[in-house]
Design an enzyme around this catalytic site. Sequence first.
Site, PDB file in Angstrom:
ATOM      1  N   LYS A 199       3.187   8.892  -2.099  1.00  0.00           N
ATOM      2  CA  LYS A 199       3.720   7.706  -1.435  1.00  0.00           C
ATOM      3  C   LYS A 199       2.747   6.536  -1.523  1.00  0.00           C
ATOM      4  O   LYS A 199       1.539   6.713  -1.350  1.00  0.00           O
ATOM      5  CB  LYS A 199       4.004   8.006   0.051  1.00  0.00           C
ATOM      6  CG  LYS A 199       4.751   6.884   0.772  1.00  0.00           C
ATOM      7  CD  LYS A 199       6.187   6.780   0.315  1.00  0.00           C
ATOM      8  CE  LYS A 199       6.886   5.520   0.824  1.00  0.00           C
ATOM      9  NZ  LYS A 199       6.428   4.283   0.131  1.00  0.00           N
ATOM     10  N   SER A 214      10.654   2.571  -1.014  1.00  0.00           N
ATOM     11  CA  SER A 214      10.018   2.464   0.302  1.00  0.00           C
ATOM     12  C   SER A 214      10.885   1.662   1.265  1.00  0.00           C
ATOM     13  O   SER A 214      10.419   0.744   1.948  1.00  0.00           O
ATOM     14  CB  SER A 214       8.625   1.819   0.177  1.00  0.00           C
ATOM     15  OG  SER A 214       7.817   2.113   1.295  1.00  0.00           O
ATOM     16  N   SER A 251       3.180   2.058   4.639  1.00  0.00           N
ATOM     17  CA  SER A 251       4.347   2.894   4.354  1.00  0.00           C
ATOM     18  C   SER A 251       4.029   4.360   4.092  1.00  0.00           C
ATOM     19  O   SER A 251       4.959   5.154   3.878  1.00  0.00           O
ATOM     20  CB  SER A 251       5.124   2.330   3.165  1.00  0.00           C
ATOM     21  OG  SER A 251       5.817   1.155   3.534  1.00  0.00           O
ATOM     22  N   LYS A 303       6.105   6.726   6.092  1.00  0.00           N
ATOM     23  CA  LYS A 303       7.424   7.254   5.729  1.00  0.00           C
ATOM     24  C   LYS A 303       7.381   8.711   5.282  1.00  0.00           C
ATOM     25  O   LYS A 303       8.418   9.387   5.279  1.00  0.00           O
ATOM     26  CB  LYS A 303       8.057   6.379   4.648  1.00  0.00           C
ATOM     27  CG  LYS A 303       8.336   4.940   5.101  1.00  0.00           C
ATOM     28  CD  LYS A 303       9.039   4.139   4.029  1.00  0.00           C
ATOM     29  CE  LYS A 303       9.387   2.730   4.504  1.00  0.00           C
ATOM     30  NZ  LYS A 303       8.296   1.775   4.285  1.00  0.00           N
TER      31      LYS A 303
END
Length: 306
Positions: free
Chosen positions: A254, A146, A87, A90
């Site tokens: 993140k 997320s 992720s 993202k």
Amino acid sequence: MAGALALVTGLTAPAQAGVTPAQAGVTPAPAVVSPSSGAPVSAANGAPVSAANDAPAVYGRAAYLMDAASGEVLFDKDGTERMPVASLTKTMTAYLVLRTAKPTDVVRIRPEDVAYAEDGGGTTADLRPGDRLTVGELLYGLMLPSGADAAHALARTYGPGVEGFVAKMNATARSLGMNDTHYVNADGLPTPGGDGYSTARDQAVLAAKALQVPLIKEVAGTRRHDLDATDEHRSYGWRNTNRLLGTPGAIGLKTGFTRAAGYCLAFAGESDGRVLVGVLLDESVSSRRFSTAEALLSWGSARQSA
């Protein structure tokens, strides 16, 4: 140590409490790795890699730490090795959307956005079909829990179409000098055709660039975001999965996890007006990525202040 990033230099990694490498579905990396010793060498971007023998223990497969402004590389463990980044993908989605859209633009959530996340086994922002949310609101759903549903909705809208959006992601990566990165979707989930890949170095470059966008920096540093119900959407409450937040000086960025990628973290901290950004890839213990990031930020800040 001077500055706001008053972390504990030399913090050692905790024991593997709660999760074993076998449970995580990944192979543990060698126990301890320090950056190169001896004379400094040149990084891919031409910046020197600082010599150091006192660096914190890093258990993940790859790690990278650099000064966001100067590009000076402070720590590099297999930083140019290609691997899945889950992720962390993202971050590029957020960055690319804001190059096209205004935070006040409105996106309507469709059933396929929700089905994509659920069918793929991804984490979600629990979006509801028919809800209309602004881009700014969706960024919280994208970055905090997320949400793969939020990623799909944004990519579908601003590709236009997911395939078009992914093509733009890869073009943007090339323009940023991320030459060892290839995206296959907007969220980092595995695909039948294979996973995308990147490197710790490329993701650090992206992190430094993304944090120059005020809204991304604000969203990534938010621990919880709540939306009251309106005529346009139901109420939402999203909590950030980044446990580094709350540490003095930490400003995001993140988290990520898949079985192939292991536990990943893109992180940043600020001290005396300097921002350090780092990336950890393929850690076998979820909690340890946060303590390792904390130790690297403290160590890097101390080196720059010395």
